[in-house]
Design a protein around this motif. Sequence first.
Motif, PDB file in Angstrom:
ATOM      1  N   VAL A   1       3.491   1.867   2.995  1.00 14.28           N
ATOM      2  CA  VAL A   1       4.500   2.922   2.934  1.00 14.28           C
ATOM      3  C   VAL A   1       3.854   4.266   3.262  1.00 14.28           C
ATOM      4  N   GLU A   2       4.390   4.960   4.252  1.00 14.61           N
ATOM      5  CA  GLU A   2       3.915   6.304   4.606  1.00 14.61           C
ATOM      6  C   GLU A   2       5.105   7.131   5.103  1.00 14.61           C
ATOM      7  N   PRO A   3       5.614   8.067   4.272  1.00 17.42           N
ATOM      8  CA  PRO A   3       6.823   8.792   4.643  1.00 17.42           C
ATOM      9  C   PRO A   3       6.617   9.953   5.624  1.00 17.42           C
TER      10      PRO A   3
ATOM     11  N   GLU B   1       0.855  -1.192   0.000  1.00 18.27           N
ATOM     12  CA  GLU B   1       0.000   0.000   0.000  1.00 18.27           C
ATOM     13  C   GLU B   1       0.886   1.235   0.000  1.00 18.27           C
ATOM     14  N   VAL B   2       0.630   2.142  -0.927  1.00 12.00           N
ATOM     15  CA  VAL B   2       1.443   3.341  -1.096  1.00 12.00           C
ATOM     16  C   VAL B   2       0.699   4.547  -0.526  1.00 12.00           C
ATOM     17  N   GLY B   3       1.369   5.303   0.353  1.00 16.53           N
ATOM     18  CA  GLY B   3       0.733   6.467   0.950  1.00 16.53           C
ATOM     19  C   GLY B   3      -0.392   6.075   1.883  1.00 16.53           C
TER      20      GLY B   3
ATOM     21  N   ASP C   1       6.068   1.116   6.758  1.00 13.40           N
ATOM     22  CA  ASP C   1       7.411   1.523   6.331  1.00 13.40           C
ATOM     23  C   ASP C   1       7.418   3.035   6.194  1.00 13.40           C
ATOM     24  N   THR C   2       8.351   3.699   6.871  1.00 13.47           N
ATOM     25  CA  THR C   2       8.369   5.160   6.887  1.00 13.47           C
ATOM     26  C   THR C   2       9.218   5.779   5.778  1.00 13.47           C
TER      27      THR C   2
ATOM     28  N   CYS D   1      -3.174   1.974  -4.271  1.00 13.12           N
ATOM     29  CA  CYS D   1      -2.953   3.420  -4.233  1.00 13.12           C
ATOM     30  C   CYS D   1      -4.276   4.104  -3.950  1.00 13.12           C
ATOM     31  N   SER D   2      -4.356   4.800  -2.835  1.00 10.44           N
ATOM     32  CA  SER D   2      -5.579   5.514  -2.469  1.00 10.44           C
ATOM     33  C   SER D   2      -5.244   6.977  -2.219  1.00 10.44           C
TER      34      SER D   2
END
Length: 210
Positions: free
Chosen positions: A64-66, A42-44, A88-89, A106-107
């Motif tokens: 993934v969330e930066p 999962e992205v973002g 994952d940061t 992607c959401s």
Amino acid sequence: MSDTVDNPFFARLWVAMSAREPESLRLLRRENLLGLSGRVLEVGAGTGTNFAYYPDTVTEVIAVEPERRLAALAARAAGAAPVPVTVDTGTVEKLTARVEFDAVVCSLVLCSVEEPERVVGQLYSLLRPGGQLRYLEHVAGIGARAQLQKFADATLWPRLAGNCHTHRHTEETIAAAGFSVTDARREWAFPAWVPLPVAEFALGVAVKPA
């Protein structure tokens, strides 16, 4: 992974918005995850809004969330998720995987990345052949809505909304990366008359050829 983002204003804004999402948008989130199985990227991930909706056929989610404040909230949400979730940061641009993913989710994120073509290409490379990209995204509208989006993107909207660009031709970018879009439609999460550049969403499934 050490490529975190520090955006305290947007983090506070997104926390408030995600806590008050309309039911119409939550239903679209749930539909976007329907039928997934195996290993998912999962992205973002934001605050982890999607986590509760993953079906039990999913064996693992790497989220993934930066933005570090959002990542902390996502990690908390991961603890209550019905499937194993690891937050994952880092950024997806830096992500490498020894094992390919069965799906990528992607959401409301491809509108905000700096280089959407590069990111979608990276997602393509991380998927196994036959794997799916599930997307729920802000996309370019037409007519008066398009003009509103262009004005928003050229003024304060990206600065206020975490680099969100509302007038992006995201589905064209997905197809150009090599994906085959097998199921796609547009939905309104807010009434069409609401003068918001992000009232309409694209929901779809794109497949990496086997």
